[in-house]
Write an enzyme that holds these catalytic residues in place. Structure first.
Site, PDB file in Angstrom:
ATOM      1  N   LYS A 190       0.413  -0.593   0.198  1.00  0.00           N
ATOM      2  CA  LYS A 190      -0.271   0.184  -0.046  1.00  0.00           C
ATOM      3  C   LYS A 190       0.890   0.971  -0.587  1.00  0.00           C
ATOM      4  O   LYS A 190       0.659   2.427   1.516  1.00  0.00           O
ATOM      5  CB  LYS A 190      -1.083   0.199   1.084  1.00  0.00           C
ATOM      6  N   ASP A 250      -6.617 -15.529   2.327  1.00  0.00           N
ATOM      7  CA  ASP A 250      -8.152 -16.372   2.686  1.00  0.00           C
ATOM      8  C   ASP A 250      -8.916 -16.525   1.819  1.00  0.00           C
ATOM      9  O   ASP A 250      -9.649 -17.474   0.973  1.00  0.00           O
ATOM     10  CB  ASP A 250      -8.969 -15.485   3.735  1.00  0.00           C
TER      11      ASP A 250
HETATM   12 MG    MG Z   1      -6.035 -16.034   8.470  1.00  0.00          MG
END
Ligand code: MG
Ligand code: IPM
Length: 355
Positions: A190, A250
């Site tokens: 970022k 994830d």
């Molecule tokens: Mg995690």
């Protein structure tokens, strides 16, 4: 070869049992020693990472880890919560390099929430830095706000920081991983907002000079989150910090249909490692015998390859997993029409039969 087996909480014990069963079915026998960790560690000795468990992990050649965490420990003070076990192991053993592959098996394209053409053949690797960043940065805590609009009010704060050697070592790991694959590395940061990220990016560029065969690109984390669902196959290897890597891994896992399929490895500089499924302890389905053991079984395969130097055995297990998928065996998380729906133990048995 000694393997520390740390099943942990929730579905951890059930899935680790299946992976151990698979390891025991190989021709070569390994010394396996089990110890409690997470909530189980807390119950056994009042701490999520009991001293004896840490000592075993240190003395072993590799660690097979299940999962930690249960809602019933949510009210404990942070230092005693199950998550501290995995964070402590990563830190104490300097397991700074986390490999999270996201592979979409052809038989499971239908299980993904994305269109089949977007995910079929997907094979990306997320390399997540695991020892630094806002996860471990000091100072952190609660205090009276020292300045700004809310001066004097209570505030919570954490510190995002990365030291140069820390970024360099993960950069080398990621470039070397890319060299063994499609030679494309995307560094996610970022840098348009954060000093830490600009510093990270500058170092990535510097290290890239040592890997002229790898094509380095940079992407802001918000865009990376979008590109992962838009065109995930455009990625090969992604390298990023601890916090962004937690979130993106994830997301990447879910592209493949089920997080229940994905293994991970966390390595130190000598390739000693901790191997765990990418998913968590899923306390809601614990003890029901329906959890998918394949991520843990595949983690055991990664362990054989990276830490124990048993490439051939690792290949055998991975081939066996592909075979059970071809044969139509599916746990609840990956059910497809006309599959053979099985529980945790039957899936482990099917893998052994396929071995
Ligand atoms: Mg995690
Ligand atoms: C992970 C988990 C851990 C993390 C938790 C359990 C501390 O989410 O391995 O991704 O945040 O790193």
């Amino acid at each position: 070869m000694k393997i520390a087996v740390l099943p942990g909480d929730g579905i951890g014990p059930e899935i680790v049992k299946e992976a151990v069963k698979v390891l025991n079915a190989l021709d070569e026998k390994f010394e396996l020693e089990e110890a409690p960790v997470g909530g189980a560690g807390y119950e056994a000795s009042g701490h999520p990472l009991p001293e004896a468990t840490l000592a075993l992990a240190k003395s072993a050649d590799a660690i097979l880890f299940g999962a930690v965490g249960d809602w019933k420990y949510d009210s404990l003070e942070r230092a005693l919560r199950p998550e501290q076990a995995i964070l402590g192991l990563r830190k104490h053993l300097e397991l700074f390099a986390n490999f999270r592959p996201a592979i979409c098996y052809p038989q499971l394209t239908g299980a993904s929430s994305l269109k089949a053409e977007i995910v079929s053949g997907l094979d990306i690797l997320i390399v997540r830095e695991l020892n630094g960043d806002i996860y471990f940065g000091q100072p952190r805590g609660l205090r009276e706000s020292p300045d700004g609009l809310f001066k004097g009010a209570r505030e919570g704060f954490d510190t995002m920081r990365y030291a140069e050697p820390e970024v360099r070592r993960i950069a080398h790991v990621a470039f070397q991983a890319a060299q063994k694959r499609q030679k494309k590395l995307t560094s996610v940061d970022k840098a348009n907002v954060l000093e830490t990220s600009q510093f990270w990016r500058d170092i990535m560029i510097d290290v890239s000079k040592e890997y002229p065969d790898v094509e380095l690109s940079h992407m802001y984390v918000d865009n990376a989150a979008m590109q992962l669902v838009k065109a995930p196959k455009a990625f090969d290897v992604v390298v990023t910090g601890n916090m962004f890597g937690d979130i993106l891994s994830d997301e990447a896992a879910m592209l493949t249909g089920s997080i229940g399929m994905l293994p991970s490895a966390s390595l130190d500089k000598n390739n000693k490692g901790l191997y765990e499924p990418s998913h968590g302890s899923a306390p809601d389905i614990a003890g029901k015998g329906i959890a998918n053991p394949l991520a843990t079984i595949l983690s055991a395969a990664m362990m054989l390859r990276y830490s124990l130097g048993r490439e051939e055995q690792a290949d055998r297990i991975e081939t066996a997993v592909k075979k059970v998928l071809e044969q139509g065996y599916r746990t609840a998380d990956i059910v497809t029409p006309d599959c053979k729906r099985v529980g945790t133990v039957e899936m482990g048995d099917a893998v052994i039969a396929a071995l």
